[in-house]
Enzyme design. Structure first.
Site, PDB file in Angstrom:
ATOM      1  N   GLU A  29       0.825  -1.197   0.000  1.00  0.00           N
ATOM      2  CA  GLU A  29       0.000   0.000   0.000  1.00  0.00           C
ATOM      3  C   GLU A  29       0.867   1.259   0.000  1.00  0.00           C
ATOM      4  O   GLU A  29       0.578   2.235  -0.686  1.00  0.00           O
ATOM      5  CB  GLU A  29      -0.955  -0.019   1.197  1.00  0.00           C
ATOM      6  CG  GLU A  29      -2.002  -1.119   1.119  1.00  0.00           C
ATOM      7  CD  GLU A  29      -1.462  -2.533   1.401  1.00  0.00           C
ATOM      8  OE1 GLU A  29      -2.152  -3.494   1.026  1.00  0.00           O
ATOM      9  OE2 GLU A  29      -0.370  -2.674   1.994  1.00  0.00           O
ATOM     10  N   HIS A  45       9.774  15.048  10.372  1.00  0.00           N
ATOM     11  CA  HIS A  45      10.998  15.110   9.564  1.00  0.00           C
ATOM     12  C   HIS A  45      10.739  14.986   8.073  1.00  0.00           C
ATOM     13  O   HIS A  45      11.478  15.565   7.281  1.00  0.00           O
ATOM     14  CB  HIS A  45      11.969  14.000   9.969  1.00  0.00           C
ATOM     15  CG  HIS A  45      12.582  14.219  11.310  1.00  0.00           C
ATOM     16  ND1 HIS A  45      13.637  13.470  11.757  1.00  0.00           N
ATOM     17  CD2 HIS A  45      12.299  15.090  12.315  1.00  0.00           C
ATOM     18  CE1 HIS A  45      13.977  13.863  12.979  1.00  0.00           C
ATOM     19  NE2 HIS A  45      13.164  14.847  13.328  1.00  0.00           N
TER      20      HIS A  45
END
Length: 161
Positions: A76, A103
């Site tokens: 996925e 991040h």
């Protein structure tokens, strides 16, 4: 926040439960499939449509994120990452959910429904949704390099050359 969700048969139950959870928190949830259990369904189209919708919303100025489920979440994630503008991260802990946003400015996360309890999944997703991107220069620079490669194939010079 608009949240786009897609899954395969392995994540269908989690997806349904999660949609209720997110709606109760005030999010607008868009389900990209499947609509019924099929043990041999193919997840790529569901996940790609969810990823496309996230990018379209974000480009239109609509706050949006995506969540894709599967048995492991790997396929996925790969499918979602084929969409230009998507930064899909495989999440397996609260820390990876937080770092994906902080991040990497991930806009889609993939989770393995067969790897975690529903309570764990909810904790990962809640952390992902509530964590902002840090905008630290190093992270902005790296995301820019990924986007540049995605758009025109450019890379930073090879330091070994």
């Amino acid at each position: 926040m608009r949240i786009h969700i897609a899954t395969d048969h392995a994540g269908l139950e989690f997806s349904t439960q999660l949609q209720h959870h997110l709606a109760e928190q005030g999010h607008e949830v868009v389900d990209h499939g499947p609509i019924e259990y099929d043990p041999v369904d193919d997840y790529p189209a569901f996940c790609i449509r969810a990823a496309q919708a996230v990018v379209a919303d974000q480009r239109a100025g609509v706050p949006a994120l995506g969540i894709v489920f599967g048995g492991s979440g790997n396929g996925e994630q790969i499918a979602a990452n084929k969409v230009e503008g998507v930064r899909a991260a495989l999440v397996w802990s609260i820390a990876t959910a937080e770092l994906a946003r902080e991040h990497n400015d991930a806009n889609v996360i993939a989770i393995g429904a067969r790897q975690h309890s529903f309570e764990e999944v909810v904790s990962f997703i809640d952390r992902f949704v509530e964590t902002p991107f840090s905008h630290d220069e190093r992270h902005v620079r790296r995301i820019g390099q990924i986007a540049a490669y995605e758009q025109d194939g450019s890379l930073q010079p090879d330091p070994r050359a």
